[in-house]
Design a protein around this motif. Structure first.
Motif, PDB file in Angstrom:
ATOM      1  N   LEU A 206       7.920   8.039   7.800  1.00 18.05           N
ATOM      2  CA  LEU A 206       6.671   8.810   7.735  1.00 18.05           C
ATOM      3  C   LEU A 206       5.700   8.308   6.666  1.00 18.05           C
ATOM      4  CD1 LEU A 206       7.596  12.513   8.541  1.00 18.05           C
ATOM      5  CD2 LEU A 206       6.307  10.861   9.893  1.00 18.05           C
ATOM      6  N   PRO A 207       6.133   8.096   5.420  1.00 22.81           N
ATOM      7  CA  PRO A 207       5.151   7.623   4.428  1.00 22.81           C
ATOM      8  C   PRO A 207       4.519   6.295   4.830  1.00 22.81           C
ATOM      9  CG  PRO A 207       7.175   8.306   3.351  1.00 22.81           C
ATOM     10  CD  PRO A 207       7.447   8.320   4.817  1.00 22.81           C
ATOM     11  N   ASN A 208       5.265   5.472   5.563  1.00 22.69           N
ATOM     12  CA  ASN A 208       4.730   4.161   5.918  1.00 22.69           C
ATOM     13  C   ASN A 208       3.824   4.180   7.146  1.00 22.69           C
ATOM     14  OD1 ASN A 208       5.699   1.907   4.110  1.00 22.69           O
ATOM     15  ND2 ASN A 208       7.582   3.052   4.427  1.00 22.69           N
ATOM     16  N   ILE A 209       3.945   5.201   7.991  1.00 22.65           N
ATOM     17  CA  ILE A 209       3.046   5.252   9.143  1.00 22.65           C
ATOM     18  C   ILE A 209       1.903   6.224   8.904  1.00 22.65           C
ATOM     19  CG2 ILE A 209       4.895   4.665  10.746  1.00 22.65           C
ATOM     20  CD1 ILE A 209       4.901   7.509  11.706  1.00 22.65           C
TER      21      ILE A 209
ATOM     22  N   PRO B 105       7.740  -0.340   0.503  1.00 27.11           N
ATOM     23  CA  PRO B 105       6.520  -0.553  -0.296  1.00 27.11           C
ATOM     24  C   PRO B 105       5.932   0.740  -0.861  1.00 27.11           C
ATOM     25  CG  PRO B 105       6.089  -0.867   2.039  1.00 27.11           C
ATOM     26  CD  PRO B 105       7.570  -0.782   1.880  1.00 27.11           C
ATOM     27  N   ARG B 106       6.302   1.882  -0.298  1.00 29.49           N
ATOM     28  CA  ARG B 106       5.705   3.133  -0.766  1.00 29.49           C
ATOM     29  C   ARG B 106       6.619   3.921  -1.684  1.00 29.49           C
ATOM     30  NH1 ARG B 106       0.847   4.243   1.324  1.00 29.49           N
ATOM     31  NH2 ARG B 106       0.308   2.623   2.796  1.00 29.49           N
ATOM     32  N   MET B 107       7.657   3.261  -2.186  1.00 29.49           N
ATOM     33  CA  MET B 107       8.565   3.963  -3.100  1.00 29.49           C
ATOM     34  C   MET B 107       8.553   3.266  -4.441  1.00 29.49           C
ATOM     35  SD  MET B 107      12.193   5.010  -1.634  1.00 29.49           S
ATOM     36  CE  MET B 107      12.444   6.372  -0.539  1.00 29.49           C
ATOM     37  N   ARG B 108       8.652   4.043  -5.491  1.00 31.65           N
ATOM     38  CA  ARG B 108       8.763   3.421  -6.803  1.00 31.65           C
ATOM     39  C   ARG B 108      10.143   2.803  -6.953  1.00 31.65           C
ATOM     40  NH1 ARG B 108       4.358   4.988  -9.931  1.00 31.65           N
ATOM     41  NH2 ARG B 108       3.366   6.798  -9.025  1.00 31.65           N
ATOM     42  N   VAL B 109      10.204   1.732  -7.757  1.00 29.67           N
ATOM     43  CA  VAL B 109      11.458   1.000  -7.934  1.00 29.67           C
ATOM     44  C   VAL B 109      12.600   1.935  -8.336  1.00 29.67           C
ATOM     45  CG1 VAL B 109      12.578  -0.669  -9.432  1.00 29.67           C
ATOM     46  CG2 VAL B 109      10.374  -1.205  -8.417  1.00 29.67           C
ATOM     47  N   GLY B 110      12.293   2.875  -9.232  1.00 32.07           N
ATOM     48  CA  GLY B 110      13.330   3.810  -9.692  1.00 32.07           C
ATOM     49  C   GLY B 110      13.930   4.578  -8.528  1.00 32.07           C
ATOM     50  N   LYS B 111      13.086   5.002  -7.608  1.00 30.23           N
ATOM     51  CA  LYS B 111      13.542   5.781  -6.447  1.00 30.23           C
ATOM     52  C   LYS B 111      14.370   4.906  -5.507  1.00 30.23           C
ATOM     53  CE  LYS B 111      12.247   9.944  -5.020  1.00 30.23           C
ATOM     54  NZ  LYS B 111      11.399  10.834  -4.231  1.00 30.23           N
ATOM     55  N   ILE B 112      13.912   3.652  -5.351  1.00 30.95           N
ATOM     56  CA  ILE B 112      14.628   2.733  -4.468  1.00 30.95           C
ATOM     57  C   ILE B 112      16.050   2.542  -4.965  1.00 30.95           C
ATOM     58  CG2 ILE B 112      14.760   0.321  -3.748  1.00 30.95           C
ATOM     59  CD1 ILE B 112      11.697   0.286  -3.718  1.00 30.95           C
ATOM     60  N   ALA B 146      11.113   0.937 -13.620  1.00 35.58           N
ATOM     61  CA  ALA B 146      11.455   1.924 -12.595  1.00 35.58           C
ATOM     62  C   ALA B 146      10.230   2.691 -12.123  1.00 35.58           C
ATOM     63  CB  ALA B 146      12.497   2.915 -13.131  1.00 35.58           C
ATOM     64  N   ARG B 147       9.198   2.748 -12.972  1.00 40.51           N
ATOM     65  CA  ARG B 147       8.013   3.530 -12.608  1.00 40.51           C
ATOM     66  C   ARG B 147       7.033   2.730 -11.769  1.00 40.51           C
ATOM     67  NH1 ARG B 147       7.456   7.787 -16.178  1.00 40.51           N
ATOM     68  NH2 ARG B 147       5.220   7.792 -15.860  1.00 40.51           N
ATOM     69  N   ARG B 148       7.287   1.446 -11.590  1.00 40.48           N
ATOM     70  CA  ARG B 148       6.325   0.612 -10.872  1.00 40.48           C
ATOM     71  C   ARG B 148       6.662   0.515  -9.391  1.00 40.48           C
ATOM     72  NH1 ARG B 148       6.601  -4.647 -14.469  1.00 40.48           N
ATOM     73  NH2 ARG B 148       4.833  -5.341 -13.204  1.00 40.48           N
ATOM     74  N   PHE B 149       5.711  -0.032  -8.619  1.00 39.00           N
ATOM     75  CA  PHE B 149       5.923  -0.197  -7.185  1.00 39.00           C
ATOM     76  C   PHE B 149       6.368  -1.639  -6.886  1.00 39.00           C
ATOM     77  CE2 PHE B 149       3.345   3.640  -6.946  1.00 39.00           C
ATOM     78  CZ  PHE B 149       3.998   4.327  -5.947  1.00 39.00           C
ATOM     79  N   PRO B 150       7.085  -1.840  -5.773  1.00 40.29           N
ATOM     80  CA  PRO B 150       7.604  -3.183  -5.471  1.00 40.29           C
ATOM     81  C   PRO B 150       6.532  -4.268  -5.432  1.00 40.29           C
ATOM     82  CG  PRO B 150       8.559  -1.583  -3.982  1.00 40.29           C
ATOM     83  CD  PRO B 150       7.547  -0.852  -4.802  1.00 40.29           C
ATOM     84  N   ASN B 151       5.325  -3.941  -4.988  1.00 42.28           N
ATOM     85  CA  ASN B 151       4.329  -5.010  -4.841  1.00 42.28           C
ATOM     86  C   ASN B 151       3.860  -5.569  -6.179  1.00 42.28           C
ATOM     87  OD1 ASN B 151       2.753  -2.949  -5.767  1.00 42.28           O
ATOM     88  ND2 ASN B 151       1.317  -2.950  -4.054  1.00 42.28           N
ATOM     89  N   GLU B 152       4.308  -4.953  -7.271  1.00 43.55           N
ATOM     90  CA  GLU B 152       3.921  -5.493  -8.571  1.00 43.55           C
ATOM     91  C   GLU B 152       4.888  -6.580  -9.036  1.00 43.55           C
ATOM     92  OE1 GLU B 152       2.940  -2.337 -11.447  1.00 43.55           O
ATOM     93  OE2 GLU B 152       3.082  -0.959  -9.754  1.00 43.55           O
ATOM     94  N   PHE B 153       5.879  -6.896  -8.195  1.00 45.82           N
ATOM     95  CA  PHE B 153       6.895  -7.866  -8.620  1.00 45.82           C
ATOM     96  C   PHE B 153       6.867  -9.109  -7.741  1.00 45.82           C
ATOM     97  CE2 PHE B 153       8.330  -3.724  -9.981  1.00 45.82           C
ATOM     98  CZ  PHE B 153       8.764  -3.950 -11.265  1.00 45.82           C
TER      99      PHE B 153
END
Lengths: 297, 324
Positions: A206-209, B105-112, B146-153
């Protein structure tokens, strides 16, 4: 660059930077949209007269720029002497309410069906997509007339009819986008982390779509307004005396030769609102998902 | 040797597909056995299309085998349920090939990184946060990342995040599917070293899947070589990478770029293309390309014969009767 950096630190500066990169039609559209929403929300407080109460002595008064018009009724009055400006303002609220409810309803159902079809594939997909085809083949107007004939025109009916027509677009888009990301490794990884299918859909799919679905929602606002107006025009929409823009046009039809403003004013309200919504929707689509550019939804 | 932590017996996976309008069977993996022991690394080598990834998915319980069974600590995996399945999920964690696809891509590293922890283990929020910081530091990143998003890496950093996630739940087995193939040469060594250090530190068993014999030789203790979904040679990494017995393994080894560009050409080039797994050849699966083939190869499938290097290989040339 330090100047922009400074400007971006305040909210006002950020807004100015955003405003500057828009071209003029978009600025006008955005302003009109803001007015529409404002009027819809604060209508009862800003409307000059009661939209339902008319004075027969003042019936069919022409608008202010016409001979015989007065500032008392800027857009004139209708056959029952009700102030047209007040009715337009009240109509905005009806349009917005229908939009919000329909898009929430159609969006929720369509997204649920589409993600399920895309994620599970196989028989689930086949059955759900046949359902979508079925929805697409519904003749809207006939369906509305049928429902209206069975239970009379009502607010609930109009919402059901429009939602029945529009949910399929969310379903198709959600299915396509889900198919695209279902094979991403992070979905497999979620599975190896023991997430259930439902939670994978909720947390990863959902977040991605969502961006594509938001684009569809904005583009549909215009369609909903037009559909609501059309159905109200045909007498199966919002029941009188509630002043839907569509029923206002219908009311004015028999006076088209003598009091053309009865049709023209609500007609222009529909035209400008829908145009503004579509312009903003297209711009949003370009920004969020360029692949949808120019697509006719 | 001790009991294997993860093993497979008689594994087979047939995909039913529609090919040129006809329904056909694609034999991705056929009759495959393997054993992984705690603290050791099993290399799986083969060219693309030989069933490595299918094998990986089956071992991760992402796919069910058509035949055979996966065993985890002596228990059959297809029948695992509830608690046992959760324990399997905790203990067996993967690192995939493409770090751009393996991080949401929409999850923070910490959450992943916390995802396996919060679903499988009953750890508290603060414990999870602490563990996320620990594993990020273990792979050479910072707890604050952990607070950053994957696209920053960068790609290498993202792969390290994927590794951090895999080791977060303190697994006993890591499934590494080509973990360095998508990386620059300069990053590869770094990732491989991190993996080796982690393995030594936690006593992990690893399955290391790769098409590259050089990295397998560096990482693995034991190696199986796959061809068209079958194991055709197995032995220690040392043996297979220096004195291979099967002609296919020899060709693979020779195909790796030699350090000396003027070195003599390999003596056993394979001929032609890899056959389609839709229609695997009769007899020895390699006979269509083998320069050493003789009559029997076309009709009789060679069993595993003991090879001189101490392992085994499926080649008629190793048959003691023929050798005499």
């Amino acid at each position: 660059m330090p100047d922009t950096a400074m400007a971006l630190t305040s909210n006002a500066g950020r807004f100015r930077a955003f405003w500057r990169q828009l071209d003029w039609p978009l600025r006008v559209a955005l302003a009109m949209l803001v007015i529409f929403v404002f009027v819809a929300i604060f209508g009862p407080w800003i409307s000059p007269y009661d939209p339902l109460q008319g004075s027969l002595r003042a019936r069919l008064a022409p608008p202010v720029w016409q001979e015989g018009g007065s500032w008392a009724h800027i857009f004139g009055t209708d056959r029952l002497g009700r102030d047209i400006l007040s009715r337009i303002i009240a109509g905005a609220r009806i349009s917005l309410t229908v939009c919000v409810i329909v898009i929430a309803l159609a969006g929720a159902v369509g997204t649920a069906v589409g993600t399920a079809a895309g994620y599970f594939g196989g028989w689930t997909d086949r059955i759900l997509m046949r359902l979508v085809d079925l929805a697409l083949s519904f003749p809207v107007i006939l369906l509305a007339l049928l429902l209206g004939a069975i239970s009379g025109p009502s607010f609930t009916n109009i919402i059901i009819v429009i939602s029945l027509v529009l949910w399929s677009q969310y379903a198709r888009m959600a299915r396509g986008e889900t198919l695209k990301i279902r094979n991403e490794d992070y979905v497999d990884l979620a599975r190896t982390s023991g997430l259930s299918d439902f939670r994978i859909i909720w947390r990863h799919i959902l977040p991605n779509i969502a961006p594509s679905l938001i684009v569809i929602a904005t583009l549909q606002v215009g369609i909903v307004i037009v559909l609501e107006a059309s159905l109200s025009f045909l007498g199966v929409g919002v029941p009188p005396p509630a002043p839907s823009w569509g029923s206002m046009v219908a009311d004015g039809r028999s006076y088209i030769t003598s009091a053309w403003w009865l049709c023209m004013v609500p007609g222009l309200a529909i035209l400008f609102t829908v145009m503004a919504v579509n312009l903003v929707g297209d711009a949003l689509a370009d920004r969020i998902n360029p692949a949808l550019r120019g697509r006719n939804i | 040797m001790s009991e294997a932590i993860l093993s497979a017996t008689g594994l087979g996976r047939v995909f039913k597909i529609q090919h040129k309008g006809r329904k056909q069977d694609l034999h991705a993996v056929t009759d495959l056995d393997l054993e992984l022991h705690t603290g050791r690394t099993l290399g799986v080598v083969g060219e693309s299309g030989c069933g490595k990834t299918t094998l990986n998915r089956i071992l991760l319980l992402l796919d069910t085998p058509t035949t055979g069974e996966v065993w985890f600590k002596g228990k059959a995996c297809t029948t695992l349920s509830g608690e046992a399945r959760r324990e399997f999920r905790r203990a067996v964690q993967p690192v995939f090939q493409n770090p751009f696809s393996s991080l949401d891509p929409r999850m923070r590293v910490g959450k992943i990184i916390a995802e396996p922890l919060s679903t499988i283990t009953g750890m508290s929020r603060s414990d999870i946060e602490k563990r996320v910081g620990e594993v990020l530091e273990a792979v050479g990143l910072q707890a604050a990342d952990a607070r950053r998003f994957p696209n920053e890496f960068s790609g290498g950093q993202r792969q390290r995040i994927a590794i951090a996630r895999a080791i977060a739940s303190k697994p006993e087995v890591l499934m590494l599917d080509e973990p360095v193939s998508s990386q620059d040469i300069s990053i590869r060594a770094q990732i491989l070293n991190i993996l080796k250090d982690l393995q030594a530190e936690y006593g992990l068993g690893c399955v290391f899947i790769s098409h590259d014999l050089a990295t397998v030789r560096f990482m693995a203790d034991d190696v199986i070589v796959m061809y068209l979904g079958r194991v055709i040679e197995k032995g220690t990494a040392q043996a297979i990478c220096s004195t291979p017995a099967h002609p296919y393994t020899k060709a693979l080894l020779a195909a790796a770029l030699p350090p000396d560009p003027d070195a003599p050409r390999p003596e056993l080039p394979p001929q032609g293309e890899i056959p389609s797994p839709l229609d695997p050849p009769s007899g020895c699966p390699y006979h269509t390309r083998c320069p050493l083939k003789f009559d029997r190869c076309e009709t009789v499938r060679p069993p595993m014969f003991a090879a001189p290097h101490g392992g085994a290989a499926a080649c008629h040339l190793l048959d003691p009767e023929i050798a005499q």
